[in-house]
Scaffold this motif. Structure first.
Motif, PDB file in Angstrom:
ATOM      1  N   ALA A 248       0.876  -0.990   0.028  1.00 29.62           N
ATOM      2  CA  ALA A 248       0.060   0.141   0.069  1.00 29.62           C
ATOM      3  C   ALA A 248       0.955   1.302  -0.005  1.00 29.62           C
ATOM      4  O   ALA A 248       0.548   2.114  -0.492  1.00 29.62           O
ATOM      5  N   ALA A 249       2.064   1.123   0.788  1.00 24.84           N
ATOM      6  CA  ALA A 249       2.907   2.370   0.845  1.00 24.84           C
ATOM      7  C   ALA A 249       3.480   2.613  -0.510  1.00 24.84           C
ATOM      8  O   ALA A 249       3.557   3.958  -0.999  1.00 24.84           O
ATOM      9  N   ARG A 252       0.899   4.355  -2.893  1.00 20.07           N
ATOM     10  CA  ARG A 252       0.951   5.861  -2.424  1.00 20.07           C
ATOM     11  C   ARG A 252       2.203   6.552  -2.883  1.00 20.07           C
ATOM     12  O   ARG A 252       1.658   7.529  -3.343  1.00 20.07           O
ATOM     13  N   LYS A 253       3.155   5.893  -2.663  1.00 19.29           N
ATOM     14  CA  LYS A 253       4.454   6.568  -3.364  1.00 19.29           C
ATOM     15  C   LYS A 253       4.099   6.720  -4.493  1.00 19.29           C
ATOM     16  O   LYS A 253       4.438   7.993  -5.318  1.00 19.29           O
ATOM     17  N   ARG A 255       1.750   6.983  -6.662  1.00 13.96           N
ATOM     18  CA  ARG A 255       0.635   7.952  -7.013  1.00 13.96           C
ATOM     19  C   ARG A 255       1.001   9.558  -6.726  1.00 13.96           C
ATOM     20  O   ARG A 255       0.813  10.406  -7.396  1.00 13.96           O
ATOM     21  N   GLN A 256       1.841   9.835  -5.636  1.00  9.03           N
ATOM     22  CA  GLN A 256       2.602  11.062  -5.360  1.00  9.03           C
ATOM     23  C   GLN A 256       3.379  11.327  -6.450  1.00  9.03           C
ATOM     24  O   GLN A 256       3.514  12.441  -6.943  1.00  9.03           O
TER      25      GLN A 256
END
Lengths: 262, 285
Positions: A248-249, A252-253, A255-256
């Motif tokens: 998940a991390a 997120r990374k 996506r950022q």
């Protein structure tokens, strides 16, 4: 295959290879053109693509394996291999004689046949005989809530009706190993509730479950083990909480970074 | 956060046996056993194929009678009326030829297209793939039996009454089915790789139609081409049907035996090719 072991699925150095020269829907003219250009005469290794490579894992009775990974990481290929549709090109995978079936929603429907006939056909494709099929017909029809439409050709069904019929068939023909590709509820609110209840029931009875998901939160609650695939290789295997968190991390990374670029 | 390698403790504790080295013959035997286990699927596919064929037509099952009759009328009109050829029982002569030819051409064509049509199922479920072409040939054989009965009936007004010789059509059709299966299995597998196959087949079959004694007797073929011509198995099969239906005599068993031997070889080779290609189907379709 010792009697003491509780292992239901075991894979060792599993590899699945696609030959890119044998793409789908290829035509003769394409091949002739390749031969003329001298492409096809090249070494066989050049156009190989390993959808899975060196994957080893074992799953014991009662376990729920969550398979995560991005697009093209080999999740579907792994599912198809467990189901027996694909044969390993390297290594080995065994389910010790347990039947493993991919739960999919009626993509194999014959539009000209009625709902009832399609139930029959689907069950026959899974290798069931006439007695077993006759016994499961009524429960499937009842669960699908299709009523008299069950005697109408599937071509006349709405998308929702097809999904309901597909779900009913898939969940009533109880495979010993359950392979799920992110389907845990279809139809309107009431049918959705009923279908997730059915799903729970099925999961409680299955020998083992493998769930593929893009969504780590989704599988966190049920998984007892997680397997992270990256470009066909095993990135991580083990404790679901840690692996799903890490995955998940990373999402997120990514996506950022996408946002930062945009 | 770099748990990149798999925990060895989680690797399989049991020995996962590598599949034994593949042998084409062993695979073929295993496939046949699986077909026997899936016989219910086979039966169901045959019946659903027969059911859906004319599902949306007004005349429905009547087409089973109409198809061979209308097709024959076209040729009777062409050859009998326009070209002024053929004798008084020419219509029966033509129908006898056409239904035999159709069993081969439509039968193998349906095997090929029926196999590729089930690609969704092949990609999702494990089942012996040869059930698919087999079900198509099953449907074609039932069609043939129906058309053959029609032939026996429509021959009566032409003064040709059914005799016990007509029963000899069964061994003849058996030989033809073996041949058709062999060709169909081979092309069904080939078509998964090259989707042009069905198109090409239609033209090859058209040539085959004219190179077979459907519209004319073998005797019109010039003597010097005769040996070459007789290499076509239908130069033996089609006259054999006519012998037993129209002439009430025994067919040329010697020639039939040769065709039967060749057909068995074709079936074995075609089936082995199909079995050999089968593992790739799920990756390609």
């Amino acid at each position: 295959m010792s009697a003491s072991s509780n292992i239901v699925i075991a894979a060792r150095d599993l590899g699945i290879k696609y030959d890119l020269r044998l793409k789908r829907r290829r035509t003769l003219s394409h091949t002739i053109a390749q031969v003329i250009r001298g492409d096809a005469s090249g070494s066989l290794g050049r156009d190989e693509f390993w959808a899975l490579q060196g994957v080893s894992f074992a799953l014991e009775r009662g376990e729920v394996l969550a398979v995560v990974g991005g697009n093209g990481s080999g999740k579907s290929t792994l599912m198809l291999t467990i189901a027996g549709v694909l044969r390993p090109d390297a290594g080995a995978l065994t389910t010790f004689g347990h039947s493993a079936t991919l739960l999919t929603l009626g993509s194999g429907f014959q539009p000209d046949l009625t709902g009832r006939e399609n139930i029959h056909l689907n069950a026959a494709f899974l290798g069931f005989g006439p007695e077993k099929i006759a016994a499961s017909l009524e429960p499937i029809i009842e669960f699908s809530e299709l009523g008299r439409f069950i005697e109408a050709p599937v071509s006349t069904y709405s998308t929702g009706m097809r999904a309901r019929l597909g779900f009913s068939i898939a969940t009533h023909l109880e495979p010993q190993i359950l392979l799920l590709d992110e389907i845990l509820g279809v139809g309107d609110a009431s049918f959705k509730e009923k279908s997730s209840e059915k799903m729970d029931e099925l999961m409680s009875r299955a020998q083992a479950i493998v769930v593929v998901s893009h969504n780590p939160q989704f599988v966190r609650d049920i998984a007892t083990k997680a397997l992270w695939l990256e470009r066909g290789k095993l990135r991580a295997l083990g404790d679901p909480a840690a692996i799903l968190e890490e995955y998940a991390a990373e999402i997120r990374k990514a996506r950022q970074q996408m946002k930062a670029v945009a | 956060m770099t748990s990149t390698s798999a925990d060895p403790a989680l690797a399989p504790a049991v020995d996962v046996a590598e599949a034994p080295p593949r042998s084409i013959v062993r695979d073929a035997v295993a496939e046949l056993r699986a077909v026997a286990r899936y016989r219910h699927l086979l039966r169901y596919l045959v019946s659903s194929s027969l059911k859906t064929e004319h599902a949306n037509t007004v005349l429905g099952f009547l087409w089973w009678v109409l198809d061979p009759l209308l097709l024959a009328s076209v040729y009777v009109l062409l050859v009998g009326v326009l070209l002024q050829r053929g004798g008084p029982d020419f219509p029966i002569f033509v129908v006898a030829g056409i239904i035999a030819w159709e069993l081969f051409s439509k039968g193998s064509l349906n095997m090929v297209s029926g196999t590729v049509r089930k690609e969704a199922s092949m990609r999702q479920v494990v089942f012996p793939k040869s059930v698919l072409p087999l079900s198509e040939i099953g449907a074609a054989a039932i069609h043939w039996a129906f058309a053959f009965s029609v032939l026996l009936v429509i021959a009566i007004p032409f003064g040709i009454y059914p005799s016990a010789y007509a029963l000899l059509a069964l061994p003849i059709v058996l030989v033809q089915l073996v041949l058709t299966l062999g060709v169909g299995f081979f092309l069904s597998a080939f078509n998964i790789f090259f989707r042009d196959t069905t198109r090409l087949m239609q033209y090859v079959f058209r040539i085959g139609f004219y190179l077979s004694p459907v519209l004319y007797p073998v005797s019109v073929v010039p003597e010097r081409f005769r040996d070459l011509y007789l290499l076509n198995p239908f130069a033996t099969l089609i006259p054999a049907y006519r012998d037993v239906v129209m002439e009430h005599r025994l067919p040329d068993f010697g020639a039939l035996a040769i065709v039967a031997g060749g057909s068995i070889v074709v079936l074995i080779l075609g089936y082995l090719f199909f079995v050999r290609c089968q593992p790739w189907f799920a990756k390609l379709v």
